[in-house]
Structure formats: structure tokens, C-alpha cells
Design a protein around this motif. Structure first.
Motif, PDB file in Angstrom:
ATOM      1  N   ILE A  73      74.985  52.602  -9.254  1.00 17.84           N
ATOM      2  CA  ILE A  73      73.567  52.779  -8.906  1.00 17.84           C
ATOM      3  C   ILE A  73      72.744  53.002 -10.173  1.00 17.84           C
ATOM      4  CG2 ILE A  73      71.928  54.294  -7.744  1.00 17.84           C
ATOM      5  CD1 ILE A  73      73.410  52.589  -5.822  1.00 17.84           C
ATOM      6  N   ILE A  74      73.298  53.849 -11.068  1.00 17.87           N
ATOM      7  CA  ILE A  74      72.541  54.144 -12.292  1.00 17.87           C
ATOM      8  C   ILE A  74      72.302  52.870 -13.081  1.00 17.87           C
ATOM      9  CG2 ILE A  74      72.717  55.281 -14.535  1.00 17.87           C
ATOM     10  CD1 ILE A  74      74.295  57.490 -12.998  1.00 17.87           C
ATOM     11  N   MET A  76      72.341  49.860 -11.875  1.00 20.82           N
ATOM     12  CA  MET A  76      71.491  48.940 -11.120  1.00 20.82           C
ATOM     13  C   MET A  76      70.021  49.308 -11.287  1.00 20.82           C
ATOM     14  SD  MET A  76      71.618  48.171  -7.077  1.00 20.82           S
ATOM     15  CE  MET A  76      70.420  49.358  -6.535  1.00 20.82           C
ATOM     16  N   LEU A  77      69.741  50.634 -11.234  1.00 17.51           N
ATOM     17  CA  LEU A  77      68.341  51.031 -11.307  1.00 17.51           C
ATOM     18  C   LEU A  77      67.832  51.031 -12.745  1.00 17.51           C
ATOM     19  CD1 LEU A  77      68.223  53.933  -8.717  1.00 17.51           C
ATOM     20  CD2 LEU A  77      67.644  51.541  -8.410  1.00 17.51           C
ATOM     21  N   ARG A  78      68.735  51.090 -13.678  1.00 13.35           N
ATOM     22  CA  ARG A  78      68.392  51.083 -15.096  1.00 13.35           C
ATOM     23  C   ARG A  78      67.339  52.131 -15.408  1.00 13.35           C
ATOM     24  NH1 ARG A  78      67.129  45.145 -16.234  1.00 13.35           N
ATOM     25  NH2 ARG A  78      68.333  44.679 -14.387  1.00 13.35           N
ATOM     26  N   VAL A  79      67.635  53.356 -14.982  1.00 10.84           N
ATOM     27  CA  VAL A  79      66.640  54.421 -15.149  1.00 10.84           C
ATOM     28  C   VAL A  79      66.679  54.918 -16.583  1.00 10.84           C
ATOM     29  CG1 VAL A  79      65.709  56.467 -14.086  1.00 10.84           C
ATOM     30  CG2 VAL A  79      67.413  55.105 -12.887  1.00 10.84           C
ATOM     31  N   LEU A 153      77.734  54.956   6.967  1.00 11.45           N
ATOM     32  CA  LEU A 153      77.763  53.548   6.584  1.00 11.45           C
ATOM     33  C   LEU A 153      76.555  52.806   7.127  1.00 11.45           C
ATOM     34  CD1 LEU A 153      79.468  51.186   5.400  1.00 11.45           C
ATOM     35  CD2 LEU A 153      80.398  50.899   7.696  1.00 11.45           C
ATOM     36  N   ALA A 156      73.362  54.107   5.524  1.00 14.96           N
ATOM     37  CA  ALA A 156      73.170  53.624   4.157  1.00 14.96           C
ATOM     38  C   ALA A 156      72.736  52.164   4.159  1.00 14.96           C
ATOM     39  CB  ALA A 156      74.464  53.788   3.373  1.00 14.96           C
ATOM     40  N   ILE A 159      69.028  52.180   5.281  1.00 12.73           N
ATOM     41  CA  ILE A 159      68.067  52.698   4.299  1.00 12.73           C
ATOM     42  C   ILE A 159      68.033  51.816   3.065  1.00 12.73           C
ATOM     43  CG2 ILE A 159      67.526  54.689   2.835  1.00 12.73           C
ATOM     44  CD1 ILE A 159      68.981  56.385   4.941  1.00 12.73           C
ATOM     45  N   GLY A 160      69.212  51.304   2.703  1.00 13.64           N
ATOM     46  CA  GLY A 160      69.289  50.569   1.448  1.00 13.64           C
ATOM     47  C   GLY A 160      68.641  49.207   1.497  1.00 13.64           C
ATOM     48  N   ARG A 162      65.969  46.425   1.344  1.00 14.30           N
ATOM     49  CA  ARG A 162      64.698  46.401   0.621  1.00 14.30           C
ATOM     50  C   ARG A 162      63.553  46.569   1.603  1.00 14.30           C
ATOM     51  NH1 ARG A 162      63.393  44.879  -4.429  1.00 14.30           N
ATOM     52  NH2 ARG A 162      65.189  44.852  -5.817  1.00 14.30           N
ATOM     53  N   SER A 167      56.644  47.791   6.269  1.00  9.97           N
ATOM     54  CA  SER A 167      56.994  49.186   6.043  1.00  9.97           C
ATOM     55  C   SER A 167      56.489  49.676   4.696  1.00  9.97           C
ATOM     56  CB  SER A 167      58.508  49.379   6.143  1.00  9.97           C
ATOM     57  OG  SER A 167      59.129  48.656   5.100  1.00  9.97           O
ATOM     58  N   GLU A 168      56.106  48.747   3.839  1.00  6.96           N
ATOM     59  CA  GLU A 168      55.648  49.203   2.528  1.00  6.96           C
ATOM     60  C   GLU A 168      54.275  49.864   2.628  1.00  6.96           C
ATOM     61  OE1 GLU A 168      56.615  47.104  -1.722  1.00  6.96           O
ATOM     62  OE2 GLU A 168      56.522  45.867   0.069  1.00  6.96           O
TER      63      GLU A 168
END
Lengths: 169, 632, 101
Positions: A73-74, A76-79, A153, A156, A159-160, A162, A167-168
């Protein structure tokens, strides 16, 4: 001082140090790597306490799956979190005071509790015995946990997704 | 209590008598307010049925050996039991009959008197309410039940006094009556509580039975005096007597029904009802005697200077009620109740006659009524003279016999002062009664004789409707006096209290008659004879006249008390308490809540982690508590 | 001496939980909050395993098993939430998520 003791204390030191390092790292990837070390240490402690099955699970599930998920995740998000600020002192000091109290009382407990004086020696639980115990005595909890995993499961997945356009807003 | 075979009919009649007026009240208020005639018909129908039932009960139980009680449990808690139901004994039957008869006659009379009034339906609704409350009061089996209807009677009195509520003085008078009677009722209620706490029972029969004799004498005296407080309020005795004259603001039939014959007599009725209980405390009876005497004399003097015809009868009512209380307190149960009965008849008659005059002449002033030629209204005039003679105790009218009995009872007291007061009261009563009669009969100044008659012609039907009850009442007044012995025998059946001795000095009737004759003569000399200037001897003395006219300054005393004690001290204290303590407490509570909220809001920073921190701190503190506590 | 006093194991797990709490509350990064929770769970697990040994009862080990399972579930949902939030706001700073204030 026998081997058992030496192993435990050195592993405990390793766990505490690596966890401390993990908590204080700015770089999330470093933090996760240190934490994986800590979890390996925990797995070894479980092994020392006679739970080889749990040690294996710890390595496979915690260090192997959960932490890798974090890493994934880290990345992927490239925070980038260069300027992370801590709380202002005004908000921190009660927490610090309470933490100090907690540590003091913990130390007192460890020193005075009669149960704390009991000595743990090396032991071994066969994974088969453990499995039979779990499925005989705690089968309901096993079922509930499996259901929980299924719900997690699905949750997730849901929620996951996009966010869609409706909804935005 | 065993029920005779005829119990069912009795019970049915009692329920019908006490419930129908309520039904009429409800129906009128809810459905038929827009139809005055229908409302009146309903109300009169209800009271007629009640009258028939009362008559039935009276005939059925004319020879009642022991009181009948139908009761059912209402409240029970610990040692305290409160029952409700009907108590049927000679006294309640007699009172029920009086109430029903007077109610019926007054309602018929009101057909003429209230004709054309915009509140006609409302008037009949309130009349029904009153009839219901009064009948239930009469038949009440326990003190609490009696008290409830006692208050309901007060309520209907308030509503009827303030019936013409557009008139400021009327609504004021209603309020005054309500508040003043309430003062007494508070004492009454405390008395009831005292009895309940000490006796554990509120049944009137129980209270009158010898079982109550085991109560400590002090308790009996105090509770009797407190209950007497209620009687003082309701019967307008000293010192709560000033509401009754003001209550004359109501319609005249209301005055006749409530404020002379029945409602104010409820106080005397209660005294008679609890007569054996009161008899247990000589001290309380002595107080009753004194209060009765003072009220009788004070109000008689007030009546001597009043120019308002209704007020004269109002003062006279107070005076006669005082006399009844004296009679009862002197230990003669029959005398008091007998006078209550006869008084109900002739005083209602006096008021109804006055009502006819007021209706015809359009004013309350007796001189004005005389000038307008009231004497040409033959039926009311004759009836009024009969009633006035009865009030004065002229034989052979009813008042003579009942007053005679009371005076005899007073003569039986060790101290002669009571008899002297009674005789003086009789003298004054006769004086002011005939003063009024002579003023109306022999008007001075220019006569406007035709006025009244013309008015009478205008509402001939109304006049006839009003005259009928007058004639009935006059006939009753004429013959009732001879029923004294029968009444006495009837009343004393199964009477638990002490039976008064019958003997009285032979000179007494002559003394009373002498006083009456002297008073009539004085009144004739001052008001009746040709050339008299119609100014009474009291009115010649300015301070005395002022004293009597201002009602012995009782109202002023109340006003002073209100202004200086109640408003200045008590209200000011309450207001300060309200502002400082109560408002302060409420504001402080709100303010501190808001302040606490503001302090707590600091914790609510909207930060997820801060909440997490708080949660963990609380958890740690809880852990500390549970772990540290056993350590120490 | 042979063996480890139980109190020392408890102290180890206590220190781990404290570190976890500190990480979860002090670091201003959603991922670090989740990591802190994991550390706390780990500390509890060690205590349970030691207790199982101390009282020779397998319940403690069973507890650890369930803790691992629940941690897996929690992490999957938590990370999904974090991804979702990151897509919505482009940030992982928990201070940004204060719409309820």
C-alpha cells in the motif's frame, strides 16, 4: 544463565529496539521493515514459549502477509511525508504523564505481583494438540472469526473500489 | 353493615339523585350550549328526577333505625383506609331533600329571572354542576369525599358569583369568595389529614362512633377546630365573613340557592354531620359558640345600615348561620338542624322575592325599590312579609319554632351571656328585617308607582314563573314550624351523640317574643309611621354608621394585612428568593453546564488521534484504578 | 537460574503496548496509526502466550491465534479505508479528517 534465558532476553531487546526504531522512522518503508524484524522476534518468543505453530503463523501471516500488504500500500500510494509534525506540547503533556504513571505501575506490578514471580521454563506444544484443542474447545470462535474474515474481505473490496463520480460529490 | 332487602332501590335512587345533574352539566356544556331552552329543560329535568329520588329516599327511610352506608374501597395504604360511598341517615336525607327542593324551585324561578340572558345555557350548566356537587356533599360517606365535593361546591359558587364576568366587581367578588373560602378549606384539609393520621379512617360514621373517643383529647380538639376553620370559611363566619355580601354580585337566584339556603349552610351541615365528634371536645364547642355569636352580632349590625336589599339578606344569612352554629355548639343538635331547615325555606324565599323586585325595579337600593312601587307587586310583597316575619321569629311561622329551640339551648348553658347574645341577635334581626319591609312598604319622596307595574306587565309570563316558587316556599314557611317535633324524632333515630335535654325556662318564649315586638315597634317608629324620616338610630351616630357600613373594618384589616404583611414582607421575601435563589440556581446550573461544555469542547478537537489518545488515557487510568487499588 | 520470571515477559509486552499507543497517537500518518495498532496487538499476543505457558493452559495460545486472524481482518479493512481516503483527499494526515468537528 542458561541458553533459554540468554535467548529470551536478547530477543526481547531486539524486539524493543526494532519496534522503537520502527515507531520513530520518518520513512514508512523503513518503519515497516523494522516492524517486520520485530515480528520475527515475536515469532521467536512464541517458539521459546512452546508454541511453534503460532511462531509459524506469526512469520507467515504477520510478517509475511500483513506487513507486505502495508509495504504494498505504501508503495502504491507513494506517500511522501517529509514534514510530519507532532502534537503541540499542550496536548502532549497529559499523555506523557499518564504514560509515565503507566510505566511506574507496570514496574510495580512486575515487582510485587506474586504471579509475576513464577518462572517460565522451556516447553513444547505439538501443533496437532493445539489444533485439536482449538477445534474442539473454541470451534464457535473459529467459525465467528472465519465469518469476520469473509466480512472483512467483502468490506475491503467494497471500500477499496475507486470512488465513482456520484459518490465523489 | 348489612343491607336490607330494599337496598337496591335505595342505592339506585341515591345514584340517580347524585349523578343526573352531572350528566346534565356535561351535556349542556358539550352539546346544547347553543340551545338555551333545551339546556334549561335538561337541567330542570335532571333536578326533578333528583327531587323525586330524594323524596323517595325520605319516604322509604322515614323510620331508619341505623344509618345506612354503601361504600366501596377507594384507597388503602398501610393502616390508612379511605372509602367512598353514600351515607344515608336522617340528617343526610333531610339535607338532600332541602337541597333538591330549593334547587328545583330556584331553577324554575330562574326561567323567568334569567330569561334573555346571553349566558342562559351556561347558567343552567353551572346550576347543574352545583346541584351535583351539593348532593354528593350531602350524601358523602367519608370526610375526604365530602371535602372533594366541598371544593366543587366552592368552584361552582365561584363560577356563579362571577357569572356576569364582564362586570369587574362580579369577577372580583368571585375571586374574593374563592380565596376566602379557600383559607378556611386549607385548615379543613389539614384537619382531615390530622384525623387520617391519628385515626386511620375518614368514615363519618366511624368518626362519630364511640371508637373515636379513644383519640387523645388534644388531637380531637385540634382537628375539630381545624375542621371548624373550613366551616367558618364556607358559612362565612367571623373572621372570614366578608366574602358573602360581595357574593351578591351574582344573579339573585344564585344568591338564593348558594349563598343563603344550601351552600353556605353546608358548613353548618358539616358541623351537624360531625356533631358527635365535635361533642367530644368541649373546648372546640366553646370556640364554635363564640365564633357563632360574634358573627351573628357583627353581621346583624352591618345589616342595620345597608341600603342594598340583597346585602341585607346576605348579612342576615351570616347572622342566622351564626345562630345555627350557636345552637349546635350549645349542644342542641335538633335545634341547629331544624333552624337550618326552616332558614333554607324562608331565606330562599326572601332572596327570590328580592329578585323579583330587583328584576322589576332595575336596582338593588331598597329606597329606590320602595319608590318604584314595589308594594304593588302583590305576591312577592306578601311572600316577603311572611318570610321576614319568619326570619324575625313571629309565631306561628317556621322561624319562631326553630329560633325558640336554639334560644332554649342557649339558656341551658351555664353562662347567661350566650342567651343574652341570642336575644340581642333576635332583636337586631327583627329590627333590620322590618326596617327593610317598612322602607319598601312606605316609600318617601315622589312615587313612581307605575314603573314597576309596567315592567311586570312586560314580562307577565316570566313574572308568573317566578311567582310560583314563591308561593310554594311561602306555604312551606307557614307550615314547617309545626313539624318541629316530628323532625326532632326523625333526626334522633339512631343518633349516636348526646341527646339534649328538652326543658327550658317557661319565660323564654315570652322574652323572645318581647324582643321581637320591641324591635318591630322600634322599626315602626323609625321607618313605618307616618312622618318618620326613615333614618335609623344607628345611622344618626356617624362613627357607628361608618363602622357598620365598613363592615367593622374587617376588609380594611385584611387589606392592611395583605399590603403590609403579605406583600411587603412575605411577597418581597418570595420575590427575592425567586430572583436570587431560584433564578440564580437555574441560571447557575445552565451557566455551569455551558461552561463545562466549553471546557469539554477543548477535548473535542476533531482530531482522530486526539480521541484515540483520550481513549487510551482513559483505559490506562481505568487499568491503574483496578490494579493499584488492590495493591494499596 | 533456569527460566524467565513471568513479570519480565509482562514488562516486555507492556513496553510494546506503550510503544504501540505512542505510535498510534503521536504519528501523524494514517498508516502509522495502523502499524501502532499492530504493535499493540503483538504485545498482547506475547502476554497471552506467556500466560499460556505460565498456567499450562492452551486458551492463551488460542487467543493468540484469534488475535492474528482479527489483525488480518482489521488490516485489510483499515488499509482499504486508507486507500479510499487517500483517493478522496490526497493526504494521509489524520488532522485533515475533521469534518465532524
Amino acid at each position: 544463565m542458561n541458553l533459554f534465558n540468554i535467548l529470551f532476553y536478547s530477543i526481547a531487546l531486539l524486539i524493543v529496539v526494532s519496534t522503537g526504531l520502527a515507531v520513530t522512522r520518518r520513512n514508512l518503508v523503513h518503519a515497516v521493515i523494522y516492524l517486520i524484524m520485530s515480528f520475527f522476534g515475536s515469532a521467536f518468543v512464541f517458539y521459546l514459549f512452546g508454541a511453534p505453530f503460532l511462531a509459524a503463523l506469526m512469520v507467515i501471516v504477520y510478517a509475511g502477509a500483513i506487513m507486505i500488504l502495508f509495504l504494498f500500500i505504501i508503495m502504491m500510494l507513494r506517500v511522501e511525508t517529509p514534514e510530519e509534525q507532532l502534537f503541540p506540547a499542550r496536548q502532549m503533556w497529559p499523555a506523557v504523564a499518564v504514560a509515565a504513571g503507566y510505566l511506574v505501575v507496570g514496574a510495580l506490578l512486575a515487582a510485587h505481583d506474586p504471579a509475576a514471580g513464577a518462572v517460565l521454563g522451556p516447553a513444547q506444544t505439538e501443533p496437532a494438540v493445539f489444533g485439536a484443542y482449538v477445534f474442539r474447545n473454541t470451534w464457535l470462535a473459529v467459525e465467528v472469526t472465519s465469518l469476520l474474515l469473509l466480512v472483512a474481505l467483502i468490506g475491503a473490496l467494497f471500500i477499496g473500489k475507486r470512488p465513482t463520480h456520484e459518490s465523489e460529490e | 353493615m348489612t343491607y336490607p332487602a330494599a337496598a337496591d332501590l335505595t342505592l339506585t335512587a341515591a345514584i340517580a339523585a347524585t349523578a343526573l345533574p352531572l350528566a346534565a352539566f356535561a351535556v349542556i356544556l358539550l352539546l346544547t350550549r347553543g340551545f338555551p331552552r333545551l339546556s334549561a329543560a335538561l337541567s330542570i329535568a335532571a333536578i326533578s328526577v333528583a327531587l323525586v329520588c330524594a323524596g323517595l329516599l325520605l319516604v322509604r327511610h322515614g323510620h331508619l333505625e341505623t344509618p345506612l352506608e354503601y361504600s366501596t374501597l377507594w384507597m388503602a395504604g398501610g393502616d390508612i383506609v379511605v372509602r367512598v360511598g353514600f351515607l344515608i341517615d336522617p340528617l343526610s336525607l333531610l339535607m338532600l331533600m332541602i337541597v333538591a327542593v330549593i334547587c328545583f324551585l330556584v331553577q324554575v324561578y330562574s326561567l323567568g329571572y334569567m330569561a334573555g340572558d346571553p349566558g342562559f345555557a351556561r347558567y343552567y350548566a353551572f346550576m347543574s354542576l352545583f346541584a351535583w356537587a351539593m348532593m354528593n356533599l350531602t350524601l358523602a360517606a367519608s370526610l375526604l369525599q365530602l371535602y372533594i365535593f366541598w371544593e366543587l361546591v366552592g368552584l361552582s359558587s365561584y363560577l356563579l358569583i362571577g357569572f356576569w364576568y364582564e362586570k369587574f366587581s362580579a369577577s372580583e367578588a368571585g375571586k374574593k369568595a374563592f380565596v376566602m373560602t379557600r383559607l378556611g378549606d386549607v385548615a379543613f384539609f389539614i384537619g382531615i389529614l390530622l384525623v387520617l393520621l391519628n385515626f386511620g379512617n375518614l368514615s363519618i360514621l366511624e368518626l362519630n362512633s364511640p371508637r373515636a373517643g379513644f383519640l387523645p383529647p388534644a388531637v380531637v380538639t385540634v382537628s375539630a377546630l381545624l375542621i371548624f376553620g373550613g366551616i367558618v370559611g364556607k358559612s362565612a363566619q367571623f373572621p372570614l365573613l366578608t366574602w358573602l355580601p360581595d357574593a351578591m354580585e351574582g344573579p339573585t337566584p344564585v344568591s338564593a340557592l348558594l349563598h343563603s339556603a344550601t351552600m353556605v349552610a353546608a358548613g353548618v351541615y358539616l358541623l351537624a354531620r360531625l356533631f358527635p365528634f365535635f361533642s367530644m371536645s368541649p373546648a372546640a364547642l366553646q370556640v364554635c359558640l363564640a365564633v357563632g355569636a360574634v358573627s351573628m352580632l357583627l353581621s346583624a349590625t352591618m345589616a342595620m345600615v345597608s341600603r342594598d336589599i340583597k346585602q341585607v339578606w346576605a348579612y342576615s344569612t351570616i347572622s342566622q348561620l351564626g345562630l345555627m352554629i350557636m345552637g349546635l355548639a350549645a349542644g342542641d343538635y335538633v335545634a341547629g338542624v331544624f333552624h337550618l331547615t326552616t332558614h333554607a325555606g324562608f331565606k330562599a324565599l326572601l332572596f327570590l322575592c328580592a329578585g323579583v323586585f330587583i328584576h322589576a325595579c332595575g336596582g338593588n337600593d331598597m329606597f329606590e325599590i320602595g319608590r318604584r312601587g314595589a308594594r304593588h307587586l302583590k305576591i312577592p310583597m306578601i311572600c316577603m312579609i311572611i318570610a321576614a316575619a319568619a326570619l324575625s321569629g313571629v309565631p306561628p311561622l317556621s322561624g319562631f319554632f326553630s329560633k325558640e329551640l336554639i334560644l332554649a339551648a342557649l339558656a341551658g348553658r351555664p353562662s347567661p351571656i350566650w342567651l343574652a347574645a341570642g336575644l340581642l341577635g333576635a332583636f337586631l334581626t327583627t329590627y333590620y328585617t322590618f326596617r327593610l319591609i317598612f322602607i319598601i312598604l312606605f316609600p318617601r319622596g315622589e312615587a313612581q308607582a307605575k314603573d314597576a307595574h309596567a315592567d311586570g306587565h312586560n314580562s307577565e309570563a316570566g313574572y308568573r314563573v317566578m311567582a310560583a316558587p314563591l308561593i310554594v316556599l311561602a306555604a312551606v314557611t307557614g307550615v314547617l314550624g309545626f313539624g318541629g317535633h316530628a323532625l326532632g324524632r326523625f333526626l334522633l333515630q339512631g343518633f349516636p351523640g348526646p341527646v339534649p335535654g328538652a326543658g327550658h325556662p317557661t319565660w323564654l318564649p315570652f322574652a323572645a317574643l318581647g324582643a321581637t315586638a320591641a324591635a318591630v315597634g322600634l322599626a315602626w317608629f323609625e321607618f313605618g309611621r307616618r312622618g318618620a324620616d326613615q333614618v335609623g338610630f344607628v345611622e344618626r351616630v356617624e362613627p357607628l354608621r361608618e363602622l357598620f357600613r365598613r363592615r367593622w373594618y374587617i376588609d380594611d384589616a385584611y387589606r392592611w394585612l395583605l399590603d403590609h404583611v403579605l406583600y411587603r414582607v412575605f411577597s418581597a421575601f418570595c420575590a427575592k428568593n425567586d430572583q436570587k435563589v431560584i433564578d440564580g440556581a437555574v441560571d447557575g446550573l445552565g451557566g455551569s453546564m455551558a461552561a463545562a461544555g466549553r471546557i469539554l469542547a477543548v477535548l473535542h478537537t476533531g482530531s482522530v488521534q486526539f480521541r484515540l489518545l483520550v481513549v487510551s488515557v482513559v483505559l490506562i487510568l481505568l487499568g491503574l484504578y483496578y490494579f493499584v487499588y488492590p495493591l494499596n | 537460574m533456569a527460566g524467565i520470571p513471568f513479570g519480565h515477559v509482562l514488562a516486555l509486552s507492556g513496553i510494546l503496548v506503550a510503544l504501540g499507543v505512542a505510535c498510534a497517537t503521536a504519528r501523524r500518518n494514517l498508516i502509522m496509526i495502523l502499524l501502532g495498532v499492530e504493535i499493540m496487538l503483538n504485545g498482547a499476543s506475547i502476554a497471552f502466550a506467556a500466560a499460556a505457558l505460565r498456567w499450562q493452559q492452551l486458551e492463551g495460545q488460542a487467543f493468540v491465534l484469534f488475535i492474528i486472524a482479527i489483525a488480518a481482518a482489521e488490516v485489510s479493512v483499515g488499509l482499504a479505508l486508507i486507500v479510499h481516503l487517500y483517493h478522496r483527499t490526497g493526504s494521509l494526515d489524520p488532522e485533515k479528517f475533521n469534518m465532524l468537528k
